[in-house]
Design an enzyme around this catalytic site. Structure first.
Site, PDB file in Angstrom:
ATOM      1  N   GLY A 124       0.889  -1.161   0.000  1.00  0.00           N
ATOM      2  CA  GLY A 124       0.000   0.000   0.000  1.00  0.00           C
ATOM      3  C   GLY A 124       0.915   1.195   0.000  1.00  0.00           C
ATOM      4  N   CYS A 125       0.637   2.149  -0.819  1.00  0.00           N
ATOM      5  CA  CYS A 125       1.577   3.264  -0.899  1.00  0.00           C
ATOM      6  C   CYS A 125       1.542   4.043   0.396  1.00  0.00           C
ATOM      7  CB  CYS A 125       1.227   4.145  -2.075  1.00  0.00           C
ATOM      8  SG  CYS A 125       1.191   3.190  -3.564  1.00  0.00           S
ATOM      9  N   ILE A 126       2.559   4.835   0.619  1.00  0.00           N
ATOM     10  CA  ILE A 126       2.636   5.546   1.888  1.00  0.00           C
ATOM     11  C   ILE A 126       2.441   7.038   1.705  1.00  0.00           C
ATOM     12  CG2 ILE A 126       3.994   3.905   3.161  1.00  0.00           C
ATOM     13  CD1 ILE A 126       6.461   5.425   2.261  1.00  0.00           C
TER      14      ILE A 126
END
Lengths: 411, 102
Positions: free
Chosen positions: B100-102
């Site tokens: 999941g991108c941050i």
């Protein structure tokens, strides 16, 4: 003369231009910055506009005032990047600019058109964004007379610019409605496509607890498919519906259209970039800085700053014929406003998630990490001055580019 | 877990750590654990496309990329792999958990 072209005069483009004029021999180099907009926006300030803490004038300055005199500045849309010809076509006067080296710093922006129904009848009536100055101002006007109801904050999809902004918005909203003696008339809901309050586990737990304490309801794994403006509801791909009286949307974030036109981007128009060197994956004389990259680092000003630090050193090596060093570690450093004059600070990189502890900063700090404090709030407030006067101008900041474990508590 | 019997490396959340160890049988077993067995032709279209894309680009594709280019749109992806299609597709295709991108 060697030509270096910088596309984008935002946070990353301005910082790198200011650094390069000091590092390069300007008798041998011509540096040009192209941007479509005359105005530089202090984007971290947008968050405060809906609650009346900042006005639009507080976050706007002319771009030229922050770019060095030694560089040529062209205000124009970019028509096409032609990496195989080492040239860029501009809309203005149909100019074509040739380059020896290209820096892409074209950023990211919201694209509400990606979600059906978002920009229909209710847009800027009961549906707002706060990622544009106009959206933030419109939301401020709405909130001044709002009598309460259900406020839903929705993140359409990841990645977004400033991934802590949705939480900050909710914390500030909670405080704002308390101050107006109407918190009991406002239901706060956070609908996110993530599986928790934040992307990293330890911080997600801390911030999740805070949401609960502040009576903000968290709806996870909510992937928005569309908005029904008539029913005032957001609908997910798996047929959940959440009704709202006020929808604050963080729409899909995408890279610049010119990246798509030039066939240089991924599905969100972000440029494939080498993770640790910031060189464009497919081109040896192109570097990508700031939000324009496809990297799994946060899209945030602090990240752009650390990127510029490591890029400058690496670029000088590169010009001398040395190989690029893998020095970018994904470092991010973010203040998180939590309302009532308090804030958090988180500091992390590709491999180390935000940890609790103390963050040393000579002269000002220390700041407590992953813990609410008043000092952190003042850090954030002071940052606007720092941004305009120190950061953009490429002056030394007392934070190392690579993340340090100093002060962090490990288990 | 069933997949342990196949002697492949799994992380704590049951994702394969080495996509080269994948076999179609593993996909079927993952599908049982995810509650979406048996895999249909439409599931396989997604899994095969994802494996091909990940092998050629070196990165696991985003859900947006899958819906745009695999021939299966987002709505159907959620029907085939309900509640978190990215994670279920990654498990069936033998890839680590998508970041999941941050």
């Amino acid at each position: 003369m060697k030509r270096l072209l910088i596309l984008g005069g935002g946070t990353a483009g301005t910082m790198v231009a200011n650094r390069l004029v000091h590092e390069l021999d300007m008798a041998e180099w011509q540096i040009t910055v192209v941007d479509q907009d005359e105005t530089h926006y202090y984007q971290p300030g947008f968050l405060f506009i809906p609650f009346g803490a900042y006005g639009k004038a507080d976050v706007m300055r002319p771009k030229r005032d922050y770019l060095p005199r030694e560089v040529e500045v062209i205000i124009s849309e970019i028509r096409l990047i032609e990496p195989d010809k080492n040239q860029v076509q501009l809309v203005k006067e149909n100019r074509t600019l040739r380059y020896d080296y290209l820096i892409i710093a074209t950023g990211s922006h919201i694209v509400p058109e990606e979600t059906p129904g978002l920009m229909e009848d209710e847009w800027r009536k009961s549906i707002f964004d706060f990622y544009t100055p106009d959206g933030a101002v419109a939301l401020h006007h709405f909130l001044r007379t709002w009598q309460g109801g259900r406020l839903v904050l929705n993140v359409a999809e990841m990645p977004i610019k400033c991934p802590v902004a949705p939480l900050e918005f909710l914390f500030l909203a909670d405080a704002y409605f308390q101050d107006r003696n109407m918190r009991d008339r406002v239901e706060l809901i956070y609908a996110t496509p993530l599986s928790s309050a934040f992307t990293k586990p330890i911080a997600a737990r801390q911030l999740g607890d805070l949401l609960e304490q502040k009576n903000i309801k968290l709806v996870t794994d909510f992937n928005i498919a569309s908005v029904d403006p008539d029913k005032k509801a957001i609908l997910s791909y798996d047929d959940q519906a959440i009704e709202f009286d006020l929808l604050v949307s963080i729409p899909t974030n995408m890279g610049s259209d010119v990246i798509e036109r030039s066939g240089m981007g991924d599905d969100l128009n972000f440029v494939p970039t080498e993770k640790h060197t910031l060189k464009a994956r497919d081109y040896d004389n192109i570097f990508v800085l700031g939000d324009a990259t496809n990297l799994p680092s946060s899209k945030a000003g602090s990240v752009a700053h650390f990127q510029v630090d490591v890029f400058i050193e690496n670029f000088m090596r590169y010009l001398d014929g040395l190989e690029l060093l893998p020095t970018f570690d994904g470092h991010a450093n973010c203040f998180i406003e939590s309302g009532h004059g308090k804030g958090f600070l988180i500091d992390f990189n590709y491999d180390v998630e935000p940890l609790p502890g103390m963050f040393p900063m000579p002269g000002i700090g220390p700041f407590s990490l992953l813990k609410e404090s008043r000092v952190n709030h003042w850090g954030k407030m002071m940052f606007r001055w720092t941004y305009w006067n120190v950061l953009l101008k490429g002056k030394e900041m007392p934070i190392p580019a690579q993340m340090s474990m100093a002060g962090k508590w490990q288990r | 877990m069933l997949t342990k019997e196949l002697n492949v490396a799994l992380d704590a959340e049951g994702f394969m750590t080495d996509p080269s160890q994948w076999t179609p049988e593993i996909a079927e077993m993952m599908a049982v654990e995810e509650g979406i067995a048996p895999l249909t032709e439409r599931h396989w279209q997604v899994i095969n496309w994802v494996r091909q894309e990940a092998a050629s680009s070196g990165e696991f594709p985003s859900l947006r990329a899958i819906s745009k280019r695999s021939g299966v749109d987002t709505k159907e992806l959620y029907e085939l792999f309900p509640k978190g299609p990215a994670r279920k597709i990654a498990r069936c295709a033998g890839y680590p958990k998508p970041k999941g991108c941050i």
